[in-house]
Structures are given as C-alpha cells and as structure tokens.
Scaffold this motif. Structure first.
Motif, short mmCIF file in Angstrom:
data_model
loop_
_atom_site.label_atom_id
_atom_site.label_comp_id
_atom_site.label_asym_id
_atom_site.label_seq_id
_atom_site.Cartn_x
_atom_site.Cartn_y
_atom_site.Cartn_z
N ARG A 78 0.83 -1.20 0.00
CA ARG A 78 0.00 0.00 0.00
C ARG A 78 0.87 1.25 0.00
NH1 ARG A 78 -5.38 -0.75 3.74
NH2 ARG A 78 -5.85 1.23 2.73
N VAL A 79 1.97 1.20 0.72
CA VAL A 79 2.86 2.35 0.77
C VAL A 79 3.58 2.54 -0.56
CG1 VAL A 79 4.86 3.35 1.94
CG2 VAL A 79 3.16 2.09 3.26
N ILE A 80 4.09 1.46 -1.10
CA ILE A 80 4.81 1.54 -2.38
C ILE A 80 3.88 2.01 -3.49
CG2 ILE A 80 6.03 0.20 -4.13
CD1 ILE A 80 7.62 0.79 -1.57
N GLU A 81 2.65 1.55 -3.49
CA GLU A 81 1.70 1.98 -4.51
C GLU A 81 1.45 3.49 -4.41
OE1 GLU A 81 -2.95 1.23 -5.89
OE2 GLU A 81 -2.10 0.09 -4.23
N ALA A 82 1.28 3.99 -3.19
CA ALA A 82 1.04 5.43 -3.00
C ALA A 82 2.24 6.25 -3.46
CB ALA A 82 0.72 5.70 -1.54
N VAL A 83 3.44 5.77 -3.15
CA VAL A 83 4.65 6.47 -3.56
C VAL A 83 4.79 6.48 -5.07
CG1 VAL A 83 7.18 6.34 -3.51
CG2 VAL A 83 5.87 6.05 -1.40
N ARG A 84 4.55 5.34 -5.68
CA ARG A 84 4.69 5.25 -7.14
C ARG A 84 3.73 6.18 -7.87
NH1 ARG A 84 5.50 -1.21 -7.21
NH2 ARG A 84 7.77 -1.24 -7.31
N ARG A 85 2.54 6.36 -7.32
CA ARG A 85 1.56 7.26 -7.95
C ARG A 85 2.11 8.68 -8.04
NH1 ARG A 85 -2.57 4.60 -4.93
NH2 ARG A 85 -2.51 6.27 -3.39
N GLU A 86 2.94 9.07 -7.06
CA GLU A 86 3.46 10.43 -7.04
C GLU A 86 4.74 10.60 -7.84
OE1 GLU A 86 1.90 13.03 -6.00
OE2 GLU A 86 0.23 11.81 -5.28
N LEU A 87 5.50 9.54 -8.01
CA LEU A 87 6.82 9.68 -8.61
C LEU A 87 6.77 10.27 -10.01
CD1 LEU A 87 8.66 6.44 -7.42
CD2 LEU A 87 8.99 8.79 -6.62
N ASP A 88 5.80 9.88 -10.79
CA ASP A 88 5.70 10.38 -12.16
C ASP A 88 5.07 11.77 -12.23
OD1 ASP A 88 6.87 8.12 -13.22
OD2 ASP A 88 4.96 7.09 -13.52
N THR A 299 13.79 22.44 2.30
CA THR A 299 13.59 22.27 0.86
C THR A 299 12.86 20.97 0.54
OG1 THR A 299 15.58 23.56 0.36
CG2 THR A 299 14.78 22.05 -1.35
N HIS A 300 13.24 19.91 1.25
CA HIS A 300 12.68 18.59 0.93
C HIS A 300 11.61 18.15 1.93
CE1 HIS A 300 15.77 18.15 -2.10
NE2 HIS A 300 16.70 18.40 -1.20
N GLY A 301 11.19 19.03 2.83
CA GLY A 301 10.26 18.64 3.88
C GLY A 301 8.92 18.14 3.39
N ALA A 302 8.51 18.59 2.20
CA ALA A 302 7.19 18.21 1.69
C ALA A 302 7.28 17.48 0.36
CB ALA A 302 6.30 19.44 1.56
N GLU A 303 8.35 16.70 0.17
CA GLU A 303 8.41 15.86 -1.03
C GLU A 303 7.12 15.06 -1.15
OE1 GLU A 303 13.05 14.63 -1.83
OE2 GLU A 303 11.97 13.64 -0.22
N THR A 304 6.54 15.10 -2.31
CA THR A 304 5.20 14.52 -2.46
C THR A 304 5.17 13.02 -2.18
OG1 THR A 304 5.61 14.28 -4.85
CG2 THR A 304 4.47 16.28 -4.10
N HIS A 305 6.20 12.28 -2.60
CA HIS A 305 6.15 10.84 -2.42
C HIS A 305 6.26 10.45 -0.95
CE1 HIS A 305 10.42 11.77 -3.25
NE2 HIS A 305 10.67 10.87 -2.33
N SER A 306 7.03 11.22 -0.16
CA SER A 306 7.13 10.92 1.27
C SER A 306 5.82 11.22 1.99
CB SER A 306 8.27 11.72 1.90
OG SER A 306 9.52 11.26 1.43
N LEU A 307 5.17 12.33 1.62
CA LEU A 307 3.87 12.63 2.21
C LEU A 307 2.83 11.59 1.81
CD1 LEU A 307 3.69 16.53 1.91
CD2 LEU A 307 4.43 15.13 3.84
N ALA A 308 2.92 11.11 0.57
CA ALA A 308 2.01 10.05 0.14
C ALA A 308 2.24 8.79 0.95
CB ALA A 308 2.20 9.77 -1.35
N ALA A 309 3.51 8.49 1.24
CA ALA A 309 3.82 7.33 2.08
C ALA A 309 3.20 7.50 3.46
CB ALA A 309 5.34 7.17 2.21
N ALA A 310 3.33 8.70 4.03
CA ALA A 310 2.76 8.94 5.36
C ALA A 310 1.26 8.75 5.37
CB ALA A 310 3.13 10.35 5.83
N MET A 311 0.59 9.24 4.36
CA MET A 311 -0.87 9.06 4.30
C MET A 311 -1.24 7.59 4.17
SD MET A 311 -2.37 12.29 2.11
CE MET A 311 -1.14 12.30 0.79
#
Length: 443
Positions: A78-88, A299-311
């Motif tokens: 579930r975490v990897i899927e959420a991260v992958r959605r944001e990477l692109d 600068t990197h505090g709100a990287e989208t993939h990390s926030l997606a992982a947290a959610m």
C-alpha cells in the motif's frame, strides 16, 4: 547458519569501503558495525516484509527495522503503490503541492489532539523546532529534558549533554536542565530551582515502562503552573502506542509533539504538531508586534512521495488494525523468549522489557549487571540462527512462523549463554571485541 561457519566476506569488504568514505561507516551511529559482533555486521542487499538479505546471500528475520521506522515491513504494497503514484507527477515544486493539504488533513484527523502540523525530514529538525518555538513563546532560554531517555536530537542542545559533546560550546549545555522520568517531585524541585527560566519540558511520554498513574497529567499541571511548554517526543510512541500516539492513548495533551519513524514506513518524513497559537508563531498571519519564529523551512520537507507514504501508513494503521497486531506479535514474542530463557536457566539474565509493540532486551552478567560482552555473545548466536535483532521491536509483517523460529534461535543462544555463565567468562564465545555503546567519548 551456525556461528562456527557463519562468514560474511562480502559484508566485511563492504564495511571497509563504507569506513573509507563515510565517517562511522554508516549514516547513523546506531547502525554502526561497532554495534555488532566483530566481522558479523551484515550489509543489507534488500528487504521484503519482515525479512532482509545481506550481500553475502544470507536471509534474516529482522527486528527493529529501520531503527523502528519500518513498522509495516519492507516494501509494503500500500505504501509503495502510493509512492509510485506520485513519482511520475514530480516530487518538489516552487510552491506547495496539493498533496501537502491532503497530508496535513490526514495527519490532524489521525492525531486530533493537534491543531496544526508542519512536516520535515527527520526527528531532530522537529524536536529542535519545538524547542525554538518554546523558547520564543516563553521568552526563556533554559530547556529541561528527561534524563532517562536516550535520544532527542543531533543538535547541540541535546548532544552537548552526552559523552560525545566534542565541538559543542559549554555555553550551550549550561542552558540545559534535566529531570527523571516518573518523578513529579523531582521535576517540581528542578522547576523551582530555576524559577521563570525553563522554556519547556521535553520527554518521551512512555518508554520501556508505562507512565506511573497520574504522571503525565501531573506534568501537564506542572508545566501550566510554571509557565513552560510541554513537549512530547512521539518519534517512537507515535503509531506503536496508538494511531494518535501516546497522547491519544493516555489522554494527556501536550502543547507540542513530534512524530517520525513509523510515520513514513522508512520514507523520510517527520512532523511537528501542536497548539495553533504556538504553531502560528512560525506562520505568516498577522502576529501584531510579536517577533516571528523561524520554525521549519526545509527544501525537501514536503516531497510529495514521502507525504504520500505517510498518508498510506496512516490509512493502513487505521483500516488494518496495525497497532493491535504489533501488540499481539510482541506479546507472543515476549512470552516465547521469556519461556526459552527460563528453560535454559538464564531467565534472570536475558530480560525482555517494554511495551509489546516496542520490545527491547537486556543481557545481564553473573552479578545481574548489564554486560556488553554477554550482549555480543547473544547477538552472535542470533545472527548465526538467521535473526537480525538489535532489539525485539516487531513489525506487522512478521508472522507466527517468524516468531516461533526466533524463539527457537533464542533458546539456542540461551543454552550458550548458560555455558558462559557457568564458566564465569563469556570471552571464549565472543570471537573478537565486544559490541560498544553508541554514546562514548573515544572511538
């Protein structure tokens, strides 16, 4: 694997390369090869669920994954899927991403005792920001930290209190006071000794022991009466105690709290949360004539993939009852280890401690004193049996078979432990130098 034949030639070579280029051979001291028996510090190739593989091809059941951060297991789908959605979609922009809105809403719904949140990359940034905010809000400089808790930050205000204080001005540490966990009278005495000087009390709300009845509520009252800010460091207790942290479990609300580790399941994300009136001191809204606080600006505090992982982590915890599973697994493991130690006659020497979701172990010598030599002996036997366990902190990816196998290996380790106790000397079973404490003055 057996301790007499376990050999890690590729890991040894990799460790040498690490030390040649990276001070300490790792990016956090708790992962250093000095924390493991000599020549038995595996370098990891990859992980899946509750298992990791070293570069020599050995598989281990892993505990304390990512220094307690990977509580769902490695590469959780579930975490990897959420991260992958944001990477692109890009990870960092010149303005806030809409993902930051969703992540903040999700966090504040999960931790309803907080009114605002700001994300960062590591726990030290969050705790140091909390301390700075408390100093600004109170106009006081002295920080009171709990002396029974091992780590709060890499920053000077904490590291200056440890044996590794080289490079930190004495003037910094002179602004630190300490108080013991669970002792309200001693804490009040400390506050009275420094009248109107203490900006904040910072502590982990719970550790290896449960807070005494009324303790956290008593701290809340002391902080209010003496005009200081109460900060809960929930890096470890967050999610492992409850989705809403220890504050949600025990019903005592701090002024500020910090989260990390389990929040990202290995992805880099932490959070500072707390009262709106305090947090807004680092904001942009009109504060009248109050000085602004440079709170957190990363600068990197709100990287989208990390926030997606947290959610995804928060959703998984709530929907799959992860906290309850961690406790159930920990209880099974603790019971098995205690039974195995008793059966081998070392029940007083191999001791499991802590909340079921956050178990550690102590290795005691003939005089029931903590022993690095016996810890080394114990770790060698665990590694030989395919168990990588600097602690017994569980992840939800473990299953009953993993736990049962771990208990078998512990029993084998305890049999050797008994032999060493009977001999009165563990040295013949160490095969090299003993493991070392992280905080020490000399290398």
């Amino acid at each position: 694997m057996d301790t007499e034949v376990l050999d890690l030639p590729l890991s040894r070579t990799a460790n040498e390369r690490l030390h040649a280029m990276i001070p300490g051979g790792a990016h956090t001291y708790a992962k250093g090869d000095d924390q493991y028996p000599e020549n038995l510090a595996p370098v990891i190739s990859h992980g899946s669920g509750a298992h990791v593989w070293d570069v020599d091809g050995n598989r281990y059941i892993e505990y304390g994954s990512g220094l307690r951060s990977v509580s769902l297991g490695h590469a959780h789908p579930r975490v990897i899927e959420a991260v992958r959605r944001e990477l692109d979609r890009g990870s960092n922009f010149v303005r806030p991403s809409i993902v930051e809105v969703a992540a903040a809403e999700r966090f504040l719904a999960t931790v309803p005792t907080a009114e605002m949140v700001k994300f960062a990359k590591n726990g030290s940034d969050a705790t140091s920001a909390a301390v700075r905010l408390a100093r600004a809000a109170t106009g006081r400089s002295r920080v009171a930290l709990c002396s029974d808790h091992p780590f709060f930050s890499v920053d000077d205000w904490f590291i200056g209190t440890t044996p590794m204080s080289a490079g930190i001005p004495a003037a910094t540490t002179e602004l630190i006071a300490t108080f013991p966990y669970g002792d309200l009278a001693a804490t009040e005495e400390m506050l009275t000794r420094y009248p109107d000087e203490i900006a904040c009390l910072i502590l982990e709300p719970a550790t290896a022991t449960e807070p005494p009845p009324g303790y956290l509520a008593g701290l809340r009252e002391l902080a209010d009466r003496h005009g200081c800010v109460l900060i809960f460091d929930e890096m470890i207790t967050g999610f492992r105690w409850s989705e809403a942290g220890a504050q949600g479990l025990y019903g005592v609300v701090p002024d500020l709290s910090t989260f990390g580790k389990a929040l990202g399941n290995g992805f880099a994300v932490s959070a500072l949360a707390g009262r709106r009136d305090l947090m807004e001191r680092g904001g942009l809204r009109d504060s009248g004539d109050r000085d602004r606080v440079f709170l957190l600006s990363t600068t990197h505090g709100a990287e989208t993939h990390s926030l997606a992982a947290a959610m995804a982590v928060q959703t998984t915890y709530v929907e799959e009852g992860i906290t309850a599973r961690l406790h159930a697994l920990g209880e099974r493991l603790a019971a098995g280890v205690r039974d195995a130690a008793e059966a081998m006659g070392v029940g007083d020497h191999v001791v499991v401690r802590g909340r079921a979701s956050n178990l550690v172990f102590a290795t005691l010598d003939e005089n029931l004193q903590p022993s690095q030599q016996y810890r080394t002996l114990f770790l060698r036997r665990l590694l030989a049996g395919g168990v990588l366990a600097p602690s017994f902190v569980v992840s939800s990816a473990l299953d009953d078979e993993d736990i049962d196998r771990t208990v078998e290996v512990v029993a084998q380790a305890c049999a050797v432990y008994r032999k060493a106790l009977d001999a009165g000397d563990p040295a013949p079973w160490l095969v090299g130098r003993p493991v070392k404490p992280v905080f020490r003055r000399l290398a």
